[in-house]
Write a protein that holds these residues in place. Structure first.
Motif, short mmCIF file in Angstrom:
data_model
loop_
_atom_site.label_atom_id
_atom_site.label_comp_id
_atom_site.label_asym_id
_atom_site.label_seq_id
_atom_site.Cartn_x
_atom_site.Cartn_y
_atom_site.Cartn_z
N CYS A 146 0.81 -1.22 0.00
CA CYS A 146 0.00 0.00 0.00
C CYS A 146 0.85 1.27 0.00
N SER A 147 1.90 1.29 0.80
CA SER A 147 2.73 2.49 0.88
C SER A 147 3.53 2.70 -0.40
N THR A 148 3.93 1.61 -1.05
CA THR A 148 4.65 1.73 -2.32
C THR A 148 3.74 2.26 -3.42
N ALA A 149 2.51 1.75 -3.48
CA ALA A 149 1.61 2.07 -4.59
C ALA A 149 1.40 3.57 -4.71
N GLN A 150 1.07 4.25 -3.62
CA GLN A 150 0.80 5.67 -3.73
C GLN A 150 2.08 6.45 -4.03
N MET A 151 3.21 6.00 -3.49
CA MET A 151 4.45 6.73 -3.72
C MET A 151 4.87 6.68 -5.19
N VAL A 152 4.80 5.50 -5.82
CA VAL A 152 5.26 5.43 -7.21
C VAL A 152 4.32 6.18 -8.15
N GLY B 273 -6.14 5.86 5.63
CA GLY B 273 -5.36 6.83 4.88
C GLY B 273 -3.91 6.85 5.30
N HIS B 274 -3.03 6.53 4.34
CA HIS B 274 -1.59 6.60 4.58
C HIS B 274 -1.06 7.93 4.09
N SER B 275 -0.14 8.51 4.85
CA SER B 275 0.54 9.74 4.46
C SER B 275 2.03 9.47 4.34
N GLU B 276 2.69 10.24 3.46
CA GLU B 276 4.12 10.07 3.26
C GLU B 276 4.78 11.42 3.06
N LYS C 113 -6.42 2.99 -3.21
CA LYS C 113 -5.27 2.95 -4.11
C LYS C 113 -4.19 2.00 -3.60
N GLY C 114 -4.07 1.89 -2.30
CA GLY C 114 -3.06 1.00 -1.75
C GLY C 114 -3.39 -0.46 -1.84
N ALA D 92 -7.35 -2.24 -2.86
CA ALA D 92 -8.50 -2.68 -3.65
C ALA D 92 -8.63 -1.94 -4.98
N LEU D 93 -8.49 -0.63 -4.98
CA LEU D 93 -8.61 0.13 -6.22
C LEU D 93 -7.54 -0.29 -7.21
N ASN D 94 -6.30 -0.39 -6.75
CA ASN D 94 -5.23 -0.77 -7.67
C ASN D 94 -5.49 -2.14 -8.28
N ALA D 95 -6.02 -3.08 -7.47
CA ALA D 95 -6.32 -4.41 -7.98
C ALA D 95 -7.40 -4.35 -9.07
N VAL D 96 -8.44 -3.56 -8.84
CA VAL D 96 -9.50 -3.44 -9.84
C VAL D 96 -8.97 -2.73 -11.09
N GLN D 97 -8.12 -1.73 -10.91
CA GLN D 97 -7.51 -1.06 -12.06
C GLN D 97 -6.66 -2.04 -12.87
N ILE D 98 -5.97 -2.95 -12.19
CA ILE D 98 -5.21 -3.99 -12.89
C ILE D 98 -6.16 -4.86 -13.70
N ALA D 99 -7.30 -5.23 -13.10
CA ALA D 99 -8.30 -6.04 -13.81
C ALA D 99 -8.82 -5.30 -15.04
N GLU D 100 -9.05 -4.00 -14.91
CA GLU D 100 -9.50 -3.20 -16.06
C GLU D 100 -8.44 -3.18 -17.16
N LEU D 101 -7.19 -2.99 -16.75
CA LEU D 101 -6.09 -2.98 -17.71
C LEU D 101 -5.95 -4.34 -18.39
N LEU D 102 -6.07 -5.40 -17.62
CA LEU D 102 -6.00 -6.76 -18.16
C LEU D 102 -7.09 -6.97 -19.20
#
Length: 341
Positions: free
Chosen positions: A132-138, A243-246, A320-321, A323-333
């Motif tokens: 989760c922390s990596t996803a938002q940072m990149v 909510g994660h902050s960085e 984004k960290g 569930a959303l990223n996983a669904v976005q991957i499914a959309e991209l797939l």
């Protein structure tokens, strides 16, 4: 014709959020299965804010044959057993655990950052979702890296208790209540009191003194974005529910002004720039909860290096960290490979 989608670990925080987001984004499924352990079998679970409810099915007895996509949010233990079975049955696994992230033949995907890497999924029929922390940072780093090439990143995280699951959220609530009514405070999920405190320890310690969470941020950023970027991280648990902050310090190879960074970030996918140099002109975890975007604030020059910027990055870690990223991957797939809908 839509997809047949299974959500594994559907009764947990991330699994429920996956169901919410599938409904919110109107993912084109014809059939959806909510899977969990035998403890939850037969329970009813809402499909987002629709009128539909799903009966939870037993993961142990589920046959993935004929299913297109399985979103796994069950942790490394069950994933190790059932993800290979799903993949072997022809169902593409999108896994939220850490189990497959650093496997060289498993793509680790953030769609705004490295969408082309998804093409390698056919080697194992498995795609990994980052930490989760990596996803938002990149998401924040990618457009800036494209513009001026990042040499080094120093990041300190302020990670909410929902990253530790329902047990973490329950512990913060129970300890906070106990303090107000002068009851004994118990620490079960965390190593120290989390209410009205911060804990500089997430995941297990490693030999060099860093924690595994910090190590994940380093190696995952290198795999997703660029192996030449040097990353050092300090990961801290804070008494925030969601909510994660960085705080991110970035050193570039080439000059990049604050004004240029603002312009780049305004146009970047998945990012919302909120950066006013006034009281309240920035985003905090309270505002980001329930949102899709990764929010960037406090962009400013770092005068201690030749080409440096500091920024503040906030995102809903359950979205984004995870569930959303996983669904976005499914959309991209679906767009690039499955093409059923």
């Amino acid at each position: 014709m839509g997809y047949r989608v299974a959500v594994v670990g559907a009764t947990g925080n991330v699994g429920r959020e996956m169901l919410n987001i599938l409904a919110e984004r109107k993912f084109p499924f014809d059939e959806i299965a909510a899977l969990a352990s035998s403890r939850s079998t037969g329970d009813m679970i809402a499909l987002g804010d629709t009128d539909r409810e799903l009966k939870v099915r037993n993961l142990e007895h589920f046959d993935f044959t004929g299913w297109d996509i399985a979103l796994f949010a069950a942790g490394s233990g069950p994933t190790k057993i059932y993800a290979p079975k799903a993949a072997a049955a022809g169902c593409v696994v999108i896994d939220n655990s850490s189990l497959y992230r650093m496997e060289p033949d498993v793509p680790l995907i953030v769609p705004e950052v490295n969408p082309d890497a998804i093409d390698g999924y056919t080697k194992r029929n498995i795609i990994a979702n980052p930490n989760c922390s990596t996803a938002q940072m990149v998401v924040a780093l990618k457009p800036l890296h494209d513009a001026a090439t990042i040499k080094r990143v120093v990041v300190s995280t302020y990670q909410s208790v929902s990253g530790a699951g329902k047990e973490g959220m329950d512990e913060l609530f129970e300890q906070t209540r106990a303090i107000f009514v002068n009851d004994p405070k118990e620490s079960r999920r965390f190593t120290k009191q989390i209410a009205f405190n911060v804990i500089p320890h997430i995941d297990a310690f490693m030999e060099d003194g860093s924690t595994k969470e910090e190590w994940k941020m380093v190696v995952e950023t290198n795999k997703i974005l660029d192996p030449d970027i040097r990353v050092t991280a300090t990961c801290v648990r804070v008494p925030v529910f969601v909510g994660h902050s960085e705080s991110i310090n970035i050193e570039f190879e080439r000059p990049l002004s604050v004004e240029q960074a603002h312009e780049i970030l305004r146009e970047a996918p998945g990012i919302m720039l909120v950066d006013k140099r006034e009281d309240g002109g920035y985003v905090t975890p309270v505002e980001c909860a329930g949102e899709f975007a990764t929010f960037i604030s406090r962009v400013r020059k770092d005068p201690t290096v030749k080409h440096g910027l500091n920024l503040w990055c906030v995102s809903d870690n359950l979205r984004k960290g995870a569930a959303l990223n996983a669904v976005q991957i499914a959309e991209l797939l679906g767009r690039r490979h499955l093409r059923k809908a």
